[in-house]
Design a protein around this motif. Structure first.
Motif, PDB file in Angstrom:
ATOM      1  N   MET A  24       1.979   9.285  -2.139  1.00 48.75           N
ATOM      2  CA  MET A  24       2.720   9.668  -0.949  1.00 48.75           C
ATOM      3  C   MET A  24       2.645  11.180  -0.748  1.00 48.75           C
ATOM      4  O   MET A  24       2.582  11.647   0.379  1.00 48.75           O
ATOM      5  CB  MET A  24       4.166   9.215  -1.071  1.00 48.75           C
ATOM      6  N   MET A  76       0.209   3.653  -3.191  1.00 50.14           N
ATOM      7  CA  MET A  76      -0.674   4.789  -2.886  1.00 50.14           C
ATOM      8  C   MET A  76       0.102   6.103  -2.986  1.00 50.14           C
ATOM      9  O   MET A  76       1.306   6.135  -2.727  1.00 50.14           O
ATOM     10  CB  MET A  76      -1.271   4.641  -1.486  1.00 50.14           C
ATOM     11  N   SER A 133       3.630   8.480  -5.922  1.00 52.96           N
ATOM     12  CA  SER A 133       3.787   7.357  -5.009  1.00 52.96           C
ATOM     13  C   SER A 133       5.266   6.980  -5.104  1.00 52.96           C
ATOM     14  O   SER A 133       5.996   7.511  -5.950  1.00 52.96           O
ATOM     15  CB  SER A 133       2.913   6.182  -5.439  1.00 52.96           C
ATOM     16  N   TRP A 163       1.363   4.495   5.246  1.00 51.14           N
ATOM     17  CA  TRP A 163       1.412   3.046   5.029  1.00 51.14           C
ATOM     18  C   TRP A 163       2.858   2.570   4.950  1.00 51.14           C
ATOM     19  O   TRP A 163       3.216   1.544   5.516  1.00 51.14           O
ATOM     20  CB  TRP A 163       0.658   2.658   3.758  1.00 51.14           C
ATOM     21  N   LEU A 173       0.837  -1.213   0.000  1.00 49.94           N
ATOM     22  CA  LEU A 173       0.000   0.000   0.000  1.00 49.94           C
ATOM     23  C   LEU A 173       0.864   1.252   0.000  1.00 49.94           C
ATOM     24  O   LEU A 173       0.574   2.228  -0.706  1.00 49.94           O
ATOM     25  CB  LEU A 173      -0.945   0.003   1.198  1.00 49.94           C
ATOM     26  N   GLY A 174       1.933   1.241   0.786  1.00 54.15           N
ATOM     27  CA  GLY A 174       2.830   2.392   0.847  1.00 54.15           C
ATOM     28  C   GLY A 174       3.550   2.652  -0.460  1.00 54.15           C
ATOM     29  O   GLY A 174       3.896   3.792  -0.775  1.00 54.15           O
ATOM     30  N   HIS A 191      -1.728   9.441   2.179  1.00 53.01           N
ATOM     31  CA  HIS A 191      -1.748   8.207   2.967  1.00 53.01           C
ATOM     32  C   HIS A 191      -0.578   7.274   2.690  1.00 53.01           C
ATOM     33  O   HIS A 191      -0.191   6.496   3.556  1.00 53.01           O
ATOM     34  CB  HIS A 191      -3.061   7.445   2.730  1.00 53.01           C
ATOM     35  N   GLY A 192      -0.033   7.311   1.506  1.00 55.18           N
ATOM     36  CA  GLY A 192       1.056   6.401   1.150  1.00 55.18           C
ATOM     37  C   GLY A 192       2.236   6.478   2.104  1.00 55.18           C
ATOM     38  O   GLY A 192       2.840   5.461   2.444  1.00 55.18           O
TER      39      GLY A 192
END
Length: 159
Positions: A27, A25, A41, A134, A21-22, A130-131
């Motif tokens: 960043m 998604m 990302s 995560w 996910l990191g 959110h990245g």
């Protein structure tokens, strides 16, 4: 399989999921003079660096943000799966995992470096997404898992 090993395997699986996910998604969004806005990302940033022929930095980020964390999670899962009883094998696993642990903070350094590079301009605004959370969670899970596994190996070696 013991309860501790199952819990650790679940923790590692959660770590791999948060890592993925990191990586995929967004960043951050970088806005320049409120006119141009780019969302990144980790994987899209690496892709952009490689597309721009900035191979050195792109390969470093690929190695320490994608490949290394996956190898570390796979190594920890392999230890938990095989769970060797032979003292010589335990010493081998201890050496291997401690070598991997030496590079753990490089993940965090990569994120910090990306943020510093982006924040250098006066007319640049960075919005965090959110990245980054995560990816940071994956780093923390990896570090905690590594510490717990190394402690388990030490206890098993020394009785």
């Amino acid at each position: 399989m013991s309860r501790w090993r199952i819990i650790m395997l679940v923790m590692i699986a959660v770590g791999v999921i948060t890592l993925i996910l990191g990586l995929v998604m967004p960043m951050m969004t970088v806005s320049k003079m409120v006119v141009v806005s780019n969302e990144f990302s980790i994987l899209s940033g690496i892709g952009a660096l490689l597309a721009d022929k900035t191979f050195g930095l792109g390969l470093i980020l690929l190695t320490f943000s994608v490949i290394f964390p996956l190898v570390k999670f796979i190594g920890m899962a392999a230890y938990l799966y095989y769970y060797p009883a032979i003292p010589n094998a335990l010493v081998h696993w201890q050496k291997t995992l401690s070598r991997l642990a030496k590079f753990s903070m490089l993940d965090v350094f990569v994120v910090a470096l990306m943020l510093m590079i982006v924040k250098l301009g006066y007319l640049v605004e960075v919005t965090i997404h959110h990245g980054i959370y995560w990816f940071s969670a994956a780093v923390i899970i990896s570090m905690i898992s590594g510490i717990l596994i190394e402690r388990d190996i030490a206890q098993r070696i020394h009785g």
